[in-house]
Scaffold this motif. Structure first.
Motif, PDB file in Angstrom:
ATOM      1  N   ASN A  24      14.293  -3.723  11.358  1.00  0.00           N
ATOM      2  CA  ASN A  24      14.407  -4.524  10.139  1.00  0.00           C
ATOM      3  C   ASN A  24      15.111  -5.853  10.361  1.00  0.00           C
ATOM      4  O   ASN A  24      15.583  -6.479   9.419  1.00  0.00           O
ATOM      5  N   ASP A  25      15.199  -6.292  11.625  1.00  0.00           N
ATOM      6  CA  ASP A  25      15.854  -7.557  11.915  1.00  0.00           C
ATOM      7  C   ASP A  25      14.810  -8.640  12.196  1.00  0.00           C
ATOM      8  O   ASP A  25      13.708  -8.345  12.663  1.00  0.00           O
ATOM      9  N   GLY A  26      15.159  -9.871  11.916  1.00  0.00           N
ATOM     10  CA  GLY A  26      14.277 -10.987  12.222  1.00  0.00           C
ATOM     11  C   GLY A  26      12.928 -10.879  11.554  1.00  0.00           C
ATOM     12  O   GLY A  26      12.812 -10.635  10.345  1.00  0.00           O
ATOM     13  N   ASP A  27      11.890 -11.024  12.376  1.00  0.00           N
ATOM     14  CA  ASP A  27      10.527 -10.988  11.852  1.00  0.00           C
ATOM     15  C   ASP A  27      10.143  -9.613  11.314  1.00  0.00           C
ATOM     16  O   ASP A  27       9.144  -9.476  10.600  1.00  0.00           O
ATOM     17  N   ASN A  28      10.923  -8.589  11.655  1.00  0.00           N
ATOM     18  CA  ASN A  28      10.608  -7.235  11.192  1.00  0.00           C
ATOM     19  C   ASN A  28      11.072  -6.964   9.764  1.00  0.00           C
ATOM     20  O   ASN A  28      10.770  -5.907   9.212  1.00  0.00           O
ATOM     21  N   ALA A  29      11.820  -7.896   9.170  1.00  0.00           N
ATOM     22  CA  ALA A  29      12.373  -7.659   7.837  1.00  0.00           C
ATOM     23  C   ALA A  29      11.263  -7.409   6.814  1.00  0.00           C
ATOM     24  O   ALA A  29      11.372  -6.500   5.971  1.00  0.00           O
ATOM     25  N   ILE A  30      10.194  -8.195   6.879  1.00  0.00           N
ATOM     26  CA  ILE A  30       9.089  -8.013   5.938  1.00  0.00           C
ATOM     27  C   ILE A  30       8.414  -6.667   6.161  1.00  0.00           C
ATOM     28  O   ILE A  30       8.063  -5.955   5.215  1.00  0.00           O
ATOM     29  N   ASN A  31       8.239  -6.298   7.439  1.00  0.00           N
ATOM     30  CA  ASN A  31       7.641  -4.993   7.755  1.00  0.00           C
ATOM     31  C   ASN A  31       8.510  -3.851   7.231  1.00  0.00           C
ATOM     32  O   ASN A  31       7.992  -2.850   6.718  1.00  0.00           O
ATOM     33  N   ALA A  32       9.824  -3.999   7.355  1.00  0.00           N
ATOM     34  CA  ALA A  32      10.743  -2.956   6.889  1.00  0.00           C
ATOM     35  C   ALA A  32      10.654  -2.801   5.371  1.00  0.00           C
ATOM     36  O   ALA A  32      10.684  -1.680   4.842  1.00  0.00           O
ATOM     37  N   GLN A  33      10.561  -3.931   4.651  1.00  0.00           N
ATOM     38  CA  GLN A  33      10.417  -3.860   3.196  1.00  0.00           C
ATOM     39  C   GLN A  33       9.111  -3.175   2.811  1.00  0.00           C
ATOM     40  O   GLN A  33       9.070  -2.386   1.863  1.00  0.00           O
ATOM     41  N   ALA A  34       8.039  -3.488   3.550  1.00  0.00           N
ATOM     42  CA  ALA A  34       6.750  -2.839   3.280  1.00  0.00           C
ATOM     43  C   ALA A  34       6.850  -1.339   3.532  1.00  0.00           C
ATOM     44  O   ALA A  34       6.317  -0.525   2.762  1.00  0.00           O
ATOM     45  N   TRP A  35       7.539  -0.948   4.606  1.00  0.00           N
ATOM     46  CA  TRP A  35       7.736   0.466   4.928  1.00  0.00           C
ATOM     47  C   TRP A  35       8.489   1.185   3.814  1.00  0.00           C
ATOM     48  O   TRP A  35       8.107   2.276   3.389  1.00  0.00           O
ATOM     49  N   GLN A  36       9.547   0.563   3.329  1.00  0.00           N
ATOM     50  CA  GLN A  36      10.352   1.189   2.289  1.00  0.00           C
ATOM     51  C   GLN A  36       9.562   1.339   0.990  1.00  0.00           C
ATOM     52  O   GLN A  36       9.696   2.350   0.289  1.00  0.00           O
ATOM     53  N   ALA A  37       8.726   0.350   0.691  1.00  0.00           N
ATOM     54  CA  ALA A  37       7.890   0.464  -0.515  1.00  0.00           C
ATOM     55  C   ALA A  37       6.878   1.593  -0.366  1.00  0.00           C
ATOM     56  O   ALA A  37       6.627   2.355  -1.312  1.00  0.00           O
ATOM     57  N   LEU A  38       6.286   1.715   0.810  1.00  0.00           N
ATOM     58  CA  LEU A  38       5.337   2.799   1.075  1.00  0.00           C
ATOM     59  C   LEU A  38       6.016   4.150   0.953  1.00  0.00           C
ATOM     60  O   LEU A  38       5.502   5.063   0.278  1.00  0.00           O
ATOM     61  N   MET A  39       7.175   4.298   1.576  1.00  0.00           N
ATOM     62  CA  MET A  39       7.858   5.581   1.559  1.00  0.00           C
ATOM     63  C   MET A  39       8.401   5.915   0.178  1.00  0.00           C
ATOM     64  O   MET A  39       8.459   7.091  -0.213  1.00  0.00           O
ATOM     65  N   GLN A  40       8.805   4.900  -0.575  1.00  0.00           N
ATOM     66  CA  GLN A  40       9.234   5.155  -1.949  1.00  0.00           C
ATOM     67  C   GLN A  40       8.095   5.768  -2.754  1.00  0.00           C
ATOM     68  O   GLN A  40       8.297   6.712  -3.527  1.00  0.00           O
ATOM     69  N   GLU A  41       6.885   5.258  -2.556  1.00  0.00           N
ATOM     70  CA  GLU A  41       5.721   5.809  -3.248  1.00  0.00           C
ATOM     71  C   GLU A  41       5.456   7.245  -2.815  1.00  0.00           C
ATOM     72  O   GLU A  41       5.184   8.119  -3.647  1.00  0.00           O
ATOM     73  N   GLN A  42       5.561   7.503  -1.510  1.00  0.00           N
ATOM     74  CA  GLN A  42       5.279   8.844  -1.003  1.00  0.00           C
ATOM     75  C   GLN A  42       6.334   9.854  -1.460  1.00  0.00           C
ATOM     76  O   GLN A  42       6.011  10.992  -1.803  1.00  0.00           O
ATOM     77  N   VAL A  43       7.587   9.445  -1.458  1.00  0.00           N
ATOM     78  CA  VAL A  43       8.663  10.331  -1.907  1.00  0.00           C
ATOM     79  C   VAL A  43       8.522  10.625  -3.400  1.00  0.00           C
ATOM     80  O   VAL A  43       8.715  11.765  -3.841  1.00  0.00           O
ATOM     81  N   SER A  44       8.167   9.608  -4.183  1.00  0.00           N
ATOM     82  CA  SER A  44       7.977   9.817  -5.621  1.00  0.00           C
ATOM     83  C   SER A  44       6.845  10.809  -5.883  1.00  0.00           C
ATOM     84  O   SER A  44       6.933  11.651  -6.784  1.00  0.00           O
ATOM     85  N   GLN A  45       5.792  10.717  -5.092  1.00  0.00           N
ATOM     86  CA  GLN A  45       4.663  11.634  -5.239  1.00  0.00           C
ATOM     87  C   GLN A  45       5.088  13.073  -4.942  1.00  0.00           C
ATOM     88  O   GLN A  45       4.754  14.002  -5.694  1.00  0.00           O
ATOM     89  N   ALA A  46       5.816  13.265  -3.849  1.00  0.00           N
ATOM     90  CA  ALA A  46       6.271  14.612  -3.488  1.00  0.00           C
ATOM     91  C   ALA A  46       7.217  15.167  -4.551  1.00  0.00           C
ATOM     92  O   ALA A  46       7.133  16.346  -4.928  1.00  0.00           O
ATOM     93  N   ARG A  47       8.136  14.323  -5.038  1.00  0.00           N
ATOM     94  CA  ARG A  47       9.085  14.781  -6.061  1.00  0.00           C
ATOM     95  C   ARG A  47       8.349  15.194  -7.340  1.00  0.00           C
ATOM     96  O   ARG A  47       8.685  16.218  -7.953  1.00  0.00           O
ATOM     97  N   ALA A  48       7.363  14.409  -7.731  1.00  0.00           N
ATOM     98  CA  ALA A  48       6.616  14.726  -8.950  1.00  0.00           C
ATOM     99  C   ALA A  48       5.934  16.086  -8.836  1.00  0.00           C
ATOM    100  O   ALA A  48       5.895  16.863  -9.803  1.00  0.00           O
TER     101      ALA A  48
END
Length: 287
Positions: free
Chosen positions: A200-224
């Protein structure tokens, strides 16, 4: 209580009625051994599939429809399993579903969308709950629906806590269409897995944000799904209901841990610890 492989089976639990413990062990031994054949060791895919085919033949023999007159394979598994199936009228179709999922793990390493992934869960996870409901003689349609939601939710929880472990086995369960929608490339996922941390450093910051958004969606689905199936506990006998509440709370707590780690499953795999049991017990009793 780990949400991992078939450890959400309440194997020999003190909350299980004594009369059902042997049956649960017999089913678990079948599933655990077949799952290990698909996953563990250095066997080739062909060797793994050949061993799993022996499990199918074992079910054929138990049903009296073996294509040839060969002895029962793996008698330590299939002799007690056959007695349990007969005693509790367990359909072999549920065990065959499990085998088909194990076989799929050998030959399929990527999933295009939720439809493919949920079909896998239908065969890899849902039969566990359906078999247990049959043991409790509570397998009416509404209970089966609620059980499927819990089992699929637990399976997805296991996937999301094991993203890094599965990568090293050559598997990616995150659906391709969702990864692409969020902008998470498989190459970047592999870089994180190899680095042992979320990049999540440097150029990877955008990728890390995309990863967190993806995983937030997946975790919400499992919780539901876990919350959707949670009412099943009130429809079961007292001890079975408490057992199920603990299992569901274990899954929900793992999802909380994923959020607390900001979804950095590459550096640390969230697990349940002994210290978590009091919290899980309180939630099971009062939530």
């Amino acid at each position: 209580m780990a949400v991992d492989h078939y450890e959400n089976f309440p194997v020999a639990s003190l909350l299980l009625p004594r009369a059902l413990r042997a049956a649960v062990r017999d089913i678990y031994y079948f599933a655990r051994t077949a799952d290990d054949i698909a996953d563990e060791g250095d066997a080739t895919p062909e060797e793994r599939l050949a061993e799993l085919a022996e499990f199918r033949r074992g079910l054929d023999v138990l049903e009296g429809c073996s294509p040839n007159d060969l002895p029962l394979p793996r008698p330590r598994i299939f002799v007690p399993l056959g007695a349990t199936m007969a005693r509790h009228a367990l359909p072999s179709s549920l065990l065959r579903d499990l085998l088909s999922a194990f076989e799929q793990d050998v030959v399929k390493q990527r999933y295009e969308n939720d439809k493919e992934l949920f079909d896998y869960c239908r065969r890899s996870a849902d039969p566990v709950g359906r078999l247990l409901l049959r043991l409790y003689e509570r397998h009416d349609p509404e209970n089966l629906k609620l059980s499927d939601a819990i089992c699929t939710g637990l399976q997805l929880t296991n996937f999301w806590q094991d993203v890094a472990l599965d990568w090293h086995k050559g598997r990616v369960y995150l659906p391709r269409d969702k990864r692409e929608r969020h902008g998470v490339s498989e190459d970047w996922l592999g870089q994180c897995a190899e680095a042992g941390r979320l990049l999540n450093d440097g150029d990877n910051a955008i990728n890390a944000q995309a990863w967190q958004a993806l995983m937030q969606e997946q975790v919400s689905q499992a919780r539901a799904l876990l919350l959707e199936g949670k009412p099943l506990a009130r429809r079961l006998p007292l001890r079975a209901g408490l057992e199920l509440r603990l299992v569901v709370q274990g899954g929900l707590l793992i999802l909380e841990r994923l959020e607390q780690l900001h979804y950095d499953v590459f550096q640390r795999r969230p697990v349940l610890r002994t210290i978590d049991w009091p919290r899980m017990a309180l939630r099971a009793l009062f939530k």
